[in-house]
Design a protein around this motif. Structure first.
Motif, PDB file in Angstrom:
ATOM      1  N   ASP A  26       0.551  -0.926   0.314  1.00 22.90           N
ATOM      2  CA  ASP A  26       0.149   0.161  -0.532  1.00 22.90           C
ATOM      3  C   ASP A  26       0.657   1.127  -0.008  1.00 22.90           C
ATOM      4  OD1 ASP A  26       1.299  -0.765   2.655  1.00 22.90           O
ATOM      5  OD2 ASP A  26      -0.582  -0.241   3.808  1.00 22.90           O
ATOM      6  N   SER A  27       2.516   1.521   0.159  1.00 20.06           N
ATOM      7  CA  SER A  27       3.581   2.183  -0.040  1.00 20.06           C
ATOM      8  C   SER A  27       3.311   2.638  -1.291  1.00 20.06           C
ATOM      9  CB  SER A  27       4.086   2.343   0.558  1.00 20.06           C
ATOM     10  OG  SER A  27       4.950   1.307  -0.211  1.00 20.06           O
ATOM     11  N   THR A  28       3.234   3.943  -1.184  1.00 20.29           N
ATOM     12  CA  THR A  28       2.838   4.512  -2.797  1.00 20.29           C
ATOM     13  C   THR A  28       5.020   5.400  -2.743  1.00 20.29           C
ATOM     14  OG1 THR A  28       1.450   4.851  -3.421  1.00 20.29           O
ATOM     15  CG2 THR A  28       2.864   5.840  -4.498  1.00 20.29           C
ATOM     16  N   PRO A  29       5.590   4.907  -3.394  1.00 20.32           N
ATOM     17  CA  PRO A  29       7.457   5.654  -3.694  1.00 20.32           C
ATOM     18  C   PRO A  29       7.362   6.801  -4.075  1.00 20.32           C
ATOM     19  CG  PRO A  29       7.369   3.718  -5.334  1.00 20.32           C
ATOM     20  CD  PRO A  29       6.188   3.835  -4.573  1.00 20.32           C
ATOM     21  N   ARG A  30       7.945   7.661  -3.676  1.00 17.22           N
ATOM     22  CA  ARG A  30       7.532   9.133  -4.426  1.00 17.22           C
ATOM     23  C   ARG A  30       8.293   9.321  -5.750  1.00 17.22           C
ATOM     24  NH1 ARG A  30       8.300  13.723  -0.779  1.00 17.22           N
ATOM     25  NH2 ARG A  30       7.918  15.221  -1.688  1.00 17.22           N
ATOM     26  N   HIS A  31       8.160   9.825  -6.735  1.00 13.37           N
ATOM     27  CA  HIS A  31       8.608  10.120  -8.152  1.00 13.37           C
ATOM     28  C   HIS A  31       9.771  11.551  -8.138  1.00 13.37           C
ATOM     29  CE1 HIS A  31       6.855   6.031  -9.180  1.00 13.37           C
ATOM     30  NE2 HIS A  31       5.702   6.906  -8.020  1.00 13.37           N
ATOM     31  N   ASN A  32       9.630  11.334  -9.344  1.00 11.33           N
ATOM     32  CA  ASN A  32      10.447  12.276  -9.204  1.00 11.33           C
ATOM     33  C   ASN A  32       9.758  14.514  -9.847  1.00 11.33           C
ATOM     34  OD1 ASN A  32      12.301  14.646 -10.478  1.00 11.33           O
ATOM     35  ND2 ASN A  32      11.825  13.638 -13.008  1.00 11.33           N
ATOM     36  N   VAL A  33       9.831  14.658  -9.671  1.00  8.50           N
ATOM     37  CA  VAL A  33       8.895  16.030  -9.468  1.00  8.50           C
ATOM     38  C   VAL A  33       8.507  16.288 -10.656  1.00  8.50           C
ATOM     39  CG1 VAL A  33       8.697  18.772  -8.687  1.00  8.50           C
ATOM     40  CG2 VAL A  33       9.789  16.676  -7.369  1.00  8.50           C
ATOM     41  N   VAL A  34       7.714  16.407 -11.306  1.00 10.07           N
ATOM     42  CA  VAL A  34       6.722  17.074 -12.970  1.00 10.07           C
ATOM     43  C   VAL A  34       6.886  18.269 -12.548  1.00 10.07           C
ATOM     44  CG1 VAL A  34       5.799  16.219 -14.588  1.00 10.07           C
ATOM     45  CG2 VAL A  34       6.617  14.375 -12.551  1.00 10.07           C
ATOM     46  N   PRO A  35       6.765  19.240 -13.495  1.00  7.06           N
ATOM     47  CA  PRO A  35       6.732  20.350 -14.064  1.00  7.06           C
ATOM     48  C   PRO A  35       4.601  20.766 -13.681  1.00  7.06           C
ATOM     49  CG  PRO A  35       8.259  20.333 -15.191  1.00  7.06           C
ATOM     50  CD  PRO A  35       7.957  18.397 -14.594  1.00  7.06           C
ATOM     51  N   THR A  48       5.773  -4.924  -6.407  1.00  6.41           N
ATOM     52  CA  THR A  48       6.826  -4.357  -6.176  1.00  6.41           C
ATOM     53  C   THR A  48       7.427  -6.047  -6.524  1.00  6.41           C
ATOM     54  OG1 THR A  48       6.366  -6.416  -3.946  1.00  6.41           O
ATOM     55  CG2 THR A  48       5.883  -3.763  -3.807  1.00  6.41           C
ATOM     56  N   LEU A  49       9.063  -6.038  -6.991  1.00  5.58           N
ATOM     57  CA  LEU A  49       9.676  -6.609  -6.556  1.00  5.58           C
ATOM     58  C   LEU A  49       9.757  -8.306  -5.938  1.00  5.58           C
ATOM     59  CD1 LEU A  49      12.752  -4.917  -7.863  1.00  5.58           C
ATOM     60  CD2 LEU A  49      11.059  -5.831  -9.495  1.00  5.58           C
ATOM     61  N   ALA A  50       8.697  -8.287  -4.977  1.00  4.48           N
ATOM     62  CA  ALA A  50       8.461  -9.367  -4.459  1.00  4.48           C
ATOM     63  C   ALA A  50       8.323 -10.469  -4.882  1.00  4.48           C
ATOM     64  CB  ALA A  50       8.510  -9.499  -2.818  1.00  4.48           C
ATOM     65  N   VAL A  92       8.921   0.984  -9.506  1.00  2.00           N
ATOM     66  CA  VAL A  92       8.767   0.162 -10.187  1.00  2.00           C
ATOM     67  C   VAL A  92       7.207  -0.371 -10.145  1.00  2.00           C
ATOM     68  CG1 VAL A  92      10.161  -1.376  -8.881  1.00  2.00           C
ATOM     69  CG2 VAL A  92       8.154  -0.513  -7.654  1.00  2.00           C
ATOM     70  N   THR A  93       6.260   0.416 -10.315  1.00  2.00           N
ATOM     71  CA  THR A  93       4.966   1.505  -9.805  1.00  2.00           C
ATOM     72  C   THR A  93       4.537   1.234 -12.156  1.00  2.00           C
ATOM     73  OG1 THR A  93       5.209   3.066  -9.731  1.00  2.00           O
ATOM     74  CG2 THR A  93       4.782   2.243  -7.707  1.00  2.00           C
ATOM     75  N   ASP A  94       5.831   1.617 -12.475  1.00  2.66           N
ATOM     76  CA  ASP A  94       5.419   1.826 -14.330  1.00  2.66           C
ATOM     77  C   ASP A  94       5.551   0.548 -15.105  1.00  2.66           C
ATOM     78  OD1 ASP A  94       6.387   3.333 -16.897  1.00  2.66           O
ATOM     79  OD2 ASP A  94       6.365   5.429 -15.541  1.00  2.66           O
ATOM     80  N   ALA A  95       4.507   0.891 -15.638  1.00  4.28           N
ATOM     81  CA  ALA A  95       5.043  -0.158 -16.188  1.00  4.28           C
ATOM     82  C   ALA A  95       6.048  -0.412 -17.162  1.00  4.28           C
ATOM     83  CB  ALA A  95       3.378  -0.635 -17.245  1.00  4.28           C
ATOM     84  N   ARG A  96       6.390   0.374 -17.803  1.00  5.60           N
ATOM     85  CA  ARG A  96       7.261  -0.033 -18.681  1.00  5.60           C
ATOM     86  C   ARG A  96       8.310  -0.381 -17.454  1.00  5.60           C
ATOM     87  NH1 ARG A  96       6.766   6.413 -20.893  1.00  5.60           N
ATOM     88  NH2 ARG A  96       6.321   6.358 -18.307  1.00  5.60           N
ATOM     89  N   ALA A 117      17.222  -3.120  -4.561  1.00  5.37           N
ATOM     90  CA  ALA A 117      18.334  -2.597  -3.763  1.00  5.37           C
ATOM     91  C   ALA A 117      18.274  -1.408  -5.078  1.00  5.37           C
ATOM     92  CB  ALA A 117      19.854  -3.425  -3.837  1.00  5.37           C
ATOM     93  N   ILE A 118      18.455  -1.820  -6.212  1.00 12.34           N
ATOM     94  CA  ILE A 118      18.256  -0.705  -6.913  1.00 12.34           C
ATOM     95  C   ILE A 118      16.940   0.385  -7.516  1.00 12.34           C
ATOM     96  CG2 ILE A 118      18.567   0.082  -9.584  1.00 12.34           C
ATOM     97  CD1 ILE A 118      20.107  -2.325  -9.742  1.00 12.34           C
ATOM     98  N   HIS A 119      16.094  -0.331  -6.993  1.00 12.16           N
ATOM     99  CA  HIS A 119      14.664   0.540  -6.828  1.00 12.16           C
ATOM    100  C   HIS A 119      14.567   1.514  -5.714  1.00 12.16           C
ATOM    101  CE1 HIS A 119      13.381   0.182 -10.699  1.00 12.16           C
ATOM    102  NE2 HIS A 119      13.848  -1.917 -11.258  1.00 12.16           N
TER     103      HIS A 119
END
Length: 529
Positions: A26-35, A48-50, A92-96, A117-119
């Motif tokens: 249920d946690s949502t990682p923060r993404h890059n700030v988009v204008p 998630t990767l798990a 990881v939330t991005d389908a691509r 680890a990378i994500h």
């Protein structure tokens, strides 16, 4: 895994004992700030990767790609924003991202643990990114503020420069209206010095003037008009003089320069209020009240030898610097002396026409013009030292010396007459030393056995008119009894009767007895004049 160890040390995790825990579903990682101008992305895929298994890494069919695009509401690869930036780890939330991760794991390029680890590092970076963005924003704001401050400073400097320019223009206009600081090349050097010798001027009873503005007030002229009258130019479109030529008795022509109205009025003021109040030497008889050719000649009557000499180009040799020096010696400041000297001097000029326009081009130095009322008085003041030296020389050797304009006369009788050669030699030396030049063609030594004349007056025994002139006047009066005066006008004079009357008056002034006889014959003509 040296890369992962380096990244962990950077994040403060030096000795990881086990893989980091996976994020909660249920946690949502923060993404890059988009204008803000970008479109709002679709809801993230909660994966998630798990949760990855072997089925997840199966090949991707075309229908699945279409389903993913339909779920996102746009083409799968329409926005590569996150994939083109090296400073962002795709979430990881991005389908691509998931598709790429599946492909990498499926090909054996990376393990699920490594991807986790990378994500996780990407998630940490996203958490720290707001601070970075704030710092970047602050830096950008500081840069913009600095640019704005520089622009404001530049604007202020431009405004200050414009104000200084306006003040300078206004100051120049004010100075032009109230002062004179430039009157041409080569003559304006003393205009900055306004120090007059007030006590000396007051003692000589001369007008106390220290500045050009005060001189303009005394002349009753605007400063602008005074500047125009005194301005010196080598090539002028307008000249302040009317020039014409008259024949000389000795041959050739003499150029006369008559000033225009305003300049003539200024010169008359200078003559009456300054020059005529300065005493001249007692040996000067030219251009001096109650003195003239007769008083000059009387000093040399009955002498054994009379020495006549003439100064060559007398007025042209008295140049602007010498005239300015005369006014400074009287006590005037260099500024006032400069203006006065410019008003009293002028260049010889030649008129030329170029491109349809007439120019008056200077052909010599500024000097005393023949025709200005100030020139005679200034010539006497300029020759004061010359007169003093000649008077001392004459007194030392028992001679008599006088000067009428440019005519120098020495005379002596008895033993003193034997030193004629000495006097003549010293005459040349003193004249050269005083920056004049002797006209050798007019130097004469006259003895008693011949006619001796001084400034046109015979001085052998007493003052008299030369015999030739007297005989001519007698002949005119005698013939006029039969033919009338106009018939005797052989010289073509416009007013011949006036000329005869004037010559009779001149004879009477020199020799009253002879003049009376001639006037009686003139009166007998009556209506025949």
């Amino acid at each position: 895994m040296g890369l992962l160890s380096l990244i962990r040390r950077l994040l403060g995790q030096d000795q990881p004992s086990r893989p980091p825990p996976l994020p909660r579903p249920d946690s949502t990682p923060r993404h890059n700030v988009v204008p803000q101008t970008r479109k709002t992305p679709p809801p993230p895929i909660q994966r998630t990767l798990a949760q990855l298994d072997s089925n997840v890494f199966a090949g991707i069919s075309g229908s699945e790609t279409k389903q993913q695009a339909k779920a996102m509401g746009r083409p799968l690869w329409s926005n590569l924003f996150a994939f083109g930036r090296q400073s962002v780890i795709p979430p990881v939330t991005d389908a691509r991202t998931l598709m790429i991760d599946r492909a990498m794991v499926g090909e054996g390029l990376i393990t699920p643990e490594e991807l986790t680890a990378i994500h996780e590092i990407g998630q940490k970076m996203d958490e720290l990114r707001p601070g970075y963005d704030w710092a970047q924003h602050q830096g950008t704001a500081a840069v913009m503020a600095d640019k704005a401050a520089k622009a404001e400073l530049k604007r202020q400097k431009k405004a200050e420069a414009a104000k200084r320019k306006e003040e300078r223009v206004a100051g120049i206009a004010h100075r032009k209206a109230t002062d004179i600081i430039f009157l041409g090349r080569g003559v304006s050097g003393g205009l900055a010095d306004r120090r007059s010798h007030v006590e000396k001027l007051q003692e000589a009873k001369l007008p106390v003037i220290s500045t050009p503005a005060e001189l303009a007030t005394a002349l009753e002229l605007p400063v602008k008009r005074l500047r125009w009258l005194a301005f010196h130019a080598e090539v002028a479109v307008v000249t302040h003089y009317i020039r014409f030529q008259i024949p000389k008795k000795s041959g050739g022509v003499r150029e006369i320069s008559t000033p225009h109205t305003d300049l003539a009025r200024a010169q008359r003021w200078i003559l009456q209020n300054i020059l005529e109040r300065v005493p001249v030497s007692g040996v000067a008889h030219g251009f001096v009240r109650e003195r003239g050719t007769l008083t000059n000649a009387r000093s040399h009557t009955g002498k054994d030898v009379v020495l006549n000499a003439d100064l060559k180009d007398f007025f042209p040799s008295i140049t602007f610097p010498r005239v300015r020096g005369i006014f400074q010696q009287l006590g005037y400041s260099p500024a006032v002396a400069t203006v006065l000297a410019l008003l009293c001097t002028e260049c010889p000029r030649r008129t030329v026409v170029y491109d349809g326009q007439t120019f008056h081009v200077a052909t010599g130095l500024r000097a005393l013009p023949q025709g200005a009322c100030t020139s005679p008085a200034l010539s006497n003041l300029c020759a004061r030292k010359l007169d003093l030296r000649f008077a001392a020389l004459a007194a030392k050797h028992d001679w008599t010396y006088t000067r009428y304009a440019d005519d120098l006369t020495f005379s002596a009788r008895g033993e003193a007459a034997k030193s004629t050669a000495l006097i003549l030699s010293r005459l040349h030396n003193i004249v050269k030393d005083e920056h004049f030049e002797v006209n050798e063609a007019k130097t004469r030594i006259q003895r008693r056995n011949a006619q001796q004349s001084v400034t046109g007056v015979v001085v052998n025994d007493h003052c008299n008119v030369d015999r030739k002139t007297r005989r001519r006047l007698r002949a005119i009066l005698h013939q006029a009894k039969q033919t009338g005066i106009p018939a005797q006008n052989r010289i073509g004079h416009d007013n011949f009767a006036g000329w005869v009357s004037g010559m009779l008056g001149y004879v009477k002034m020199i020799n009253p007895q002879q003049g009376e006889k001639l006037f009686k014959a003139w009166d007998l003509l009556g209506g025949q004049k």
